[in-house]
Design a protein around this motif. Structure first.
Motif, mmCIF file in Angstrom:
data_model
loop_
_atom_site.group_PDB
_atom_site.id
_atom_site.type_symbol
_atom_site.label_atom_id
_atom_site.label_comp_id
_atom_site.label_asym_id
_atom_site.label_seq_id
_atom_site.Cartn_x
_atom_site.Cartn_y
_atom_site.Cartn_z
ATOM 1 N N SER A 66 10.549 5.976 4.682
ATOM 2 C CA SER A 66 10.967 4.583 4.803
ATOM 3 C C SER A 66 11.688 4.152 3.536
ATOM 4 O O SER A 66 11.146 4.259 2.434
ATOM 5 C CB SER A 66 9.754 3.679 5.046
ATOM 6 N N ALA A 67 12.928 3.659 3.706
ATOM 7 C CA ALA A 67 13.727 3.180 2.573
ATOM 8 C C ALA A 67 14.788 2.229 3.119
ATOM 9 O O ALA A 67 15.245 2.372 4.257
ATOM 10 C CB ALA A 67 14.385 4.346 1.835
ATOM 11 N N GLY A 84 14.498 5.640 8.466
ATOM 12 C CA GLY A 84 13.134 5.898 8.869
ATOM 13 C C GLY A 84 12.795 7.363 8.975
ATOM 14 O O GLY A 84 13.358 8.200 8.264
ATOM 15 N N VAL A 85 11.863 7.670 9.873
ATOM 16 C CA VAL A 85 11.412 9.037 10.068
ATOM 17 C C VAL A 85 12.601 9.911 10.474
ATOM 18 O O VAL A 85 13.425 9.529 11.307
ATOM 19 C CB VAL A 85 10.316 9.087 11.139
ATOM 20 N N TRP A 112 9.111 5.150 0.481
ATOM 21 C CA TRP A 112 7.718 5.383 0.862
ATOM 22 C C TRP A 112 7.599 6.600 1.773
ATOM 23 O O TRP A 112 8.526 6.924 2.517
ATOM 24 C CB TRP A 112 7.148 4.168 1.598
ATOM 25 N N ASP A 113 6.449 7.256 1.720
ATOM 26 C CA ASP A 113 6.202 8.329 2.673
ATOM 27 C C ASP A 113 5.533 7.735 3.909
ATOM 28 O O ASP A 113 5.315 6.515 4.007
ATOM 29 C CB ASP A 113 5.363 9.456 2.058
ATOM 30 N N LYS A 114 5.176 8.561 4.890
ATOM 31 C CA LYS A 114 4.631 8.060 6.149
ATOM 32 C C LYS A 114 3.255 7.428 5.989
ATOM 33 O O LYS A 114 2.793 6.700 6.882
ATOM 34 C CB LYS A 114 4.558 9.191 7.170
ATOM 35 N N LYS A 118 4.275 5.626 -2.569
ATOM 36 C CA LYS A 118 5.566 5.732 -3.246
ATOM 37 C C LYS A 118 5.861 7.192 -3.586
ATOM 38 O O LYS A 118 5.038 7.876 -4.193
ATOM 39 C CB LYS A 118 5.570 4.913 -4.525
ATOM 40 N N VAL A 119 7.061 7.652 -3.192
ATOM 41 C CA VAL A 119 7.457 9.028 -3.507
ATOM 42 C C VAL A 119 8.818 9.098 -4.181
ATOM 43 O O VAL A 119 9.241 10.169 -4.628
ATOM 44 C CB VAL A 119 7.464 9.911 -2.231
#
Length: 228
Positions: A66-67, A84-85, A112-114, A118-119
């Motif tokens: 997600s960004a 998204g995904v 963000w990851d699923k 925060k990644v």
């Protein structure tokens, strides 16, 4: 004997102190990855509901799920897109000002990851938005004379349709079997017919195409290749 014992103790302690410093210096620091949008620099508006599909940049970790980024128009209205995904993205470019740079800024600054962790730190990007051009090309060869005709148009956001292009166009030729294009010359469209034309004297068939240069609001374009 006491002197020798003290010296031995110092020899043992000093290496230990040096080693401890080296271990502390080698401890890795945590660095967050960056993630850029893969939005193209060249954005072409050629229909009323023009969208562009793309993916996140190659620098983004695979775990980003997600960004989002936004661009603020001169009137203060914000337009954005989300990824998204699958790291796929879509932006509605028909709402962007024509002939201006679109400066995409991260909405929250975080990828963000699923699981909502925060990644990555998101970074900005810039695109240039212009309308598209199209060119129709025809040609006639009679004896040793070949004439090619070009009708150039560009997309108008006011009429929401392609309209006549009044600027000059460049005619080019290429020998059959060659990969090299050669400029023939520039020509302006006829004010009545709307077609620009170019005539050459030749006794053989060749490939022809036409180039329309960019303007402040229209992107450059090439016609399809026409063999005459």
């Amino acid at each position: 004997m006491r002197y020798r014992s003290l010296t031995a103790a110092l020899v043992v302690l000093v290496p230990g102190l040096v080693l401890g410093q080296q271990v502390a210096e080698a401890a890795p620091s945590r660095i967050t990855a960056t993630c850029s949008p893969g939005v193209p620099y060249k954005l072409v508006v050629s229909r009323p509901d023009a969208y562009v599909d793309f993916r996140l940049g190659r620098d983004c970790p695979r775990t980003v799920a997600s960004a989002s980024w936004d661009v603020t128009r001169p009137d203060g209205y914000s337009i954005g897109f989300g990824c998204g995904v699958g790291q796929t993205c879509r932006a509605a470019i028909y709402e962007l000002p024509i002939g201006r740079a679109a400066k995409w800024e991260p909405t929250s600054g975080i990828g963000w990851d699923k699981n909502g962790r925060k990644v990555a730190d998101l970074v900005p990007a810039t695109s240039m938005v212009k309308t598209g051009a199209a060119i129709g090309l025809t040609g006639v060869r009679q004896g040793t004379k070949t004439t090619v005709y070009a009708r150039a148009t560009y997309y108008s956001t006011k009429s929401k349709a392609f309209t006549r292009h009044h600027g000059r166009v460049l005619f080019q030729k290429r020998d059959i079997g060659s990969n090299t294009w050669t400029d023939l010359g520039w020509a302006y469209p006829n004010t009545k017919t709307g077609a620009a034309s170019y005539t050459i004297i030749t006794n053989r068939s060749r490939d022809y195409r036409v180039y329309v240069p960019s303007s402040s609001t229209v992107w450059y374009a090439y016609s399809a290749t026409k063999r005459v």
